[in-house]
Design a protein around this motif. Sequence first.
Motif, PDB file in Angstrom:
ATOM      1  N   GLU A 102       0.830  -1.206   0.000  1.00  8.64           N
ATOM      2  CA  GLU A 102       0.000   0.000   0.000  1.00  8.64           C
ATOM      3  C   GLU A 102       0.863   1.255   0.000  1.00  8.64           C
ATOM      4  O   GLU A 102       0.560   2.227  -0.698  1.00  8.64           O
ATOM      5  N   LEU A 103       1.940   1.241   0.765  1.00  6.68           N
ATOM      6  CA  LEU A 103       2.843   2.392   0.806  1.00  6.68           C
ATOM      7  C   LEU A 103       3.494   2.622  -0.557  1.00  6.68           C
ATOM      8  O   LEU A 103       3.594   3.766  -1.032  1.00  6.68           O
ATOM      9  N   GLU A 104       3.907   1.550  -1.213  1.00  6.73           N
ATOM     10  CA  GLU A 104       4.513   1.688  -2.550  1.00  6.73           C
ATOM     11  C   GLU A 104       3.496   2.229  -3.542  1.00  6.73           C
ATOM     12  O   GLU A 104       3.833   3.074  -4.382  1.00  6.73           O
ATOM     13  N   ASP A 105       2.235   1.752  -3.466  1.00 12.03           N
ATOM     14  CA  ASP A 105       1.197   2.249  -4.371  1.00 12.03           C
ATOM     15  C   ASP A 105       0.942   3.735  -4.150  1.00 12.03           C
ATOM     16  O   ASP A 105       0.812   4.499  -5.114  1.00 12.03           O
ATOM     17  N   LYS A 106       0.896   4.158  -2.884  1.00  8.28           N
ATOM     18  CA  LYS A 106       0.678   5.573  -2.598  1.00  8.28           C
ATOM     19  C   LYS A 106       1.843   6.419  -3.098  1.00  8.28           C
ATOM     20  O   LYS A 106       1.650   7.517  -3.614  1.00  8.28           O
ATOM     21  N   GLU A 107       3.060   5.903  -2.951  1.00  3.11           N
ATOM     22  CA  GLU A 107       4.247   6.634  -3.424  1.00  3.11           C
ATOM     23  C   GLU A 107       4.211   6.780  -4.949  1.00  3.11           C
ATOM     24  O   GLU A 107       4.498   7.850  -5.492  1.00  3.11           O
ATOM     25  N   LYS A 108       3.838   5.693  -5.642  1.00  2.00           N
ATOM     26  CA  LYS A 108       3.738   5.769  -7.103  1.00  2.00           C
ATOM     27  C   LYS A 108       2.671   6.770  -7.522  1.00  2.00           C
ATOM     28  O   LYS A 108       2.867   7.543  -8.472  1.00  2.00           O
ATOM     29  N   GLN A 109       1.531   6.762  -6.835  1.00  6.00           N
ATOM     30  CA  GLN A 109       0.464   7.693  -7.163  1.00  6.00           C
ATOM     31  C   GLN A 109       0.900   9.133  -6.917  1.00  6.00           C
ATOM     32  O   GLN A 109       0.623  10.023  -7.725  1.00  6.00           O
ATOM     33  N   ARG A 110       1.620   9.380  -5.823  1.00  7.26           N
ATOM     34  CA  ARG A 110       2.101  10.724  -5.520  1.00  7.26           C
ATOM     35  C   ARG A 110       3.076  11.210  -6.590  1.00  7.26           C
ATOM     36  O   ARG A 110       2.997  12.342  -7.069  1.00  7.26           O
TER      37      ARG A 110
END
Length: 196
Positions: A102-110
């Motif tokens: 989830e953290l990696e997905d949020k970082e990619k989205q940011r």
Amino acid sequence: MEELKENQKALKLTSQKAQKQQHEKMQKAIRGTSTSSSSSDNETESRDAESPAGSSDTGGTSSLSSEESSGTEGLRDKQLRGIHLELERLRWHFVLTKLKCELEDKEKQRLHEEQMEQIRQQAGKGSVNEGLQNLLQPSNKYAFFLYCFIVFCVIHTLKELAFYVLETHCLFCFTIVLFYLLKMTFQDYRNNNKRP
């Protein structure tokens, strides 16, 4: 997301394997204690047959079998605790992996949103005129020569067309110019009368 599903499947398989191993160990422990208890029962029976007072020995046999059953339960409890600890460890590993994804997905989205914002800012800075200037700006000297040639041809064609129209339709052109001059003078006269 697929890694999450794979982790869930791996967790299920691991828990199933652990349960099977626990069940097999328990079966082996039960079989081992039953064979040892049956051999001890055979020994006590032979002792009872040899001794005249066999009633006192049977009480000792029942206490041995209760100790063995309590030992099996203790072993079973230890195995269950070990399995529960292993399942708890796997559950926490799964939760940590899920949080990491989830953290990696949020970082990619940011990062994606930042890139899109930069693109919007760059697009907003350049106006339509700059885009046309870049489009019409020649890339090399041959393109510049071609542009100049086209402009000169257009100017020459328009000049020739104007002279042709004036020569062939001289009266018509004179009428249009006169009409334009009269219109301008009439508008000036009208504007002067409206002023106090």
